[in-house]
Design a protein around this motif. Structure first.
Motif, mmCIF file in Angstrom:
data_model
loop_
_atom_site.group_PDB
_atom_site.id
_atom_site.type_symbol
_atom_site.label_atom_id
_atom_site.label_comp_id
_atom_site.label_asym_id
_atom_site.label_seq_id
_atom_site.Cartn_x
_atom_site.Cartn_y
_atom_site.Cartn_z
ATOM 1 N N GLU A 109 11.972 -2.728 10.667
ATOM 2 C CA GLU A 109 11.045 -1.619 10.895
ATOM 3 C C GLU A 109 11.451 -0.446 10.017
ATOM 4 N N ASN A 130 3.912 7.676 3.934
ATOM 5 C CA ASN A 130 2.764 8.242 4.653
ATOM 6 C C ASN A 130 3.081 8.485 6.121
ATOM 7 N N ASP A 131 4.351 8.316 6.498
ATOM 8 C CA ASP A 131 4.835 8.514 7.861
ATOM 9 C C ASP A 131 4.278 7.483 8.845
ATOM 10 N N ASP A 132 3.883 6.324 8.331
ATOM 11 C CA ASP A 132 3.471 5.204 9.183
ATOM 12 C C ASP A 132 4.689 4.321 9.439
ATOM 13 N N VAL A 133 4.749 3.713 10.615
ATOM 14 C CA VAL A 133 5.831 2.785 10.920
ATOM 15 C C VAL A 133 5.323 1.376 10.667
ATOM 16 N N ARG A 134 6.076 0.616 9.874
ATOM 17 C CA ARG A 134 5.717 -0.772 9.555
ATOM 18 C C ARG A 134 6.837 -1.686 10.000
ATOM 19 N N THR A 135 6.476 -2.915 10.344
ATOM 20 C CA THR A 135 7.440 -3.951 10.708
ATOM 21 C C THR A 135 7.133 -5.186 9.878
ATOM 22 N N PRO A 194 8.201 2.330 1.179
ATOM 23 C CA PRO A 194 8.943 2.746 2.367
ATOM 24 C C PRO A 194 10.010 3.786 2.046
ATOM 25 N N GLU A 227 0.794 -1.211 0.000
ATOM 26 C CA GLU A 227 0.000 0.000 0.000
ATOM 27 C C GLU A 227 0.832 1.269 0.000
ATOM 28 N N SER A 228 2.064 1.227 0.437
ATOM 29 C CA SER A 228 2.903 2.418 0.398
ATOM 30 C C SER A 228 4.355 2.020 0.241
ATOM 31 N N THR A 253 9.793 3.483 8.083
ATOM 32 C CA THR A 253 8.755 4.496 8.002
ATOM 33 C C THR A 253 8.325 4.637 6.549
ATOM 34 N N THR A 254 7.029 4.581 6.297
ATOM 35 C CA THR A 254 6.503 4.683 4.938
ATOM 36 C C THR A 254 6.449 6.140 4.510
#
Length: 179
Positions: free
Chosen positions: A154, A159-164, A41, A38-39, A156-157
């Protein structure tokens, strides 16, 4: 030459078996048809831990491939520590590359982000694969891949979301198709 830098950077006995292991192949198998992540990184300082954290093993690439476990993405993510602690080789018959960062790690190791699946119906989730082999893979390539679990990555996308997501050291891959 890249192979030697990879071996030096990885510093583990199991990587020594990689010499000459990369290959490409064609297959008429259709990959899953779901859309990509979806985004996209973005790189941050904490998103590039040391790739030498893989656990040592004396198994050859062929032995790793023979011992590899085909595991659905949810199972791998939920029980990642167990797979990493036991140094369980992982196998995915489908891995669609959606991002490549060449020479991202010390020694010329590439960073690939892939959607993976154990079937050809839909992508199950995404992983990071560190690759230091002779073959250069591109975005939109679909692979059959084998690897060893390293850690949870980990980032940051945009969209400024953190994903792991799980990170593996890819020990071999076969090109299924290229876009």
């Amino acid at each position: 030459m890249q192979r030697r830098r990879f071996l030096t950077a990885a510093g583990t006995a199991s990587i020594l078996g990689l010499a000459g292991c990369s290959s490409s192949g064609d297959s008429s198998t259709d990959p899953p048809t779901a859309t990509s992540a979806e985004s996209t990184p973005t790189r941050t300082a904490e998103s590039t831990p040391d790739p030498t954290t893989t656990q040592p093993t004396t198994r050859s690439v062929d032995e790793l491939k023979d011992d590899a476990v085909e595991v659905e993405y949810d199972e791998l993510f939920r029980n990642f520590e167990q797979y990493a602690e036991e140094n369980t080789p992982i196998y995915y018959p489908y891995g669609g590359i959606y991002q490549t960062l060449y020479d991202e790690y010390e020694g010329g190791i590439d960073h690939l982000q892939l959607q993976v699946s154990t079937n050809d119906q839909a992508w199950q989730g995404d992983i990071v694969a560190m690759w230091g082999g002779d073959k250069r893979y591109l975005e939109n390539d679909v692979l059959e891949l084998w690897g060893r679990p390293v850690d949870l990555y980990e980032y940051t996308t945009v969209n400024d979301d953190v994903r792991t997501i799980p990170r593996i050291t890819m020990v071999d891959a076969q090109l299924i198709n290229e876009d």
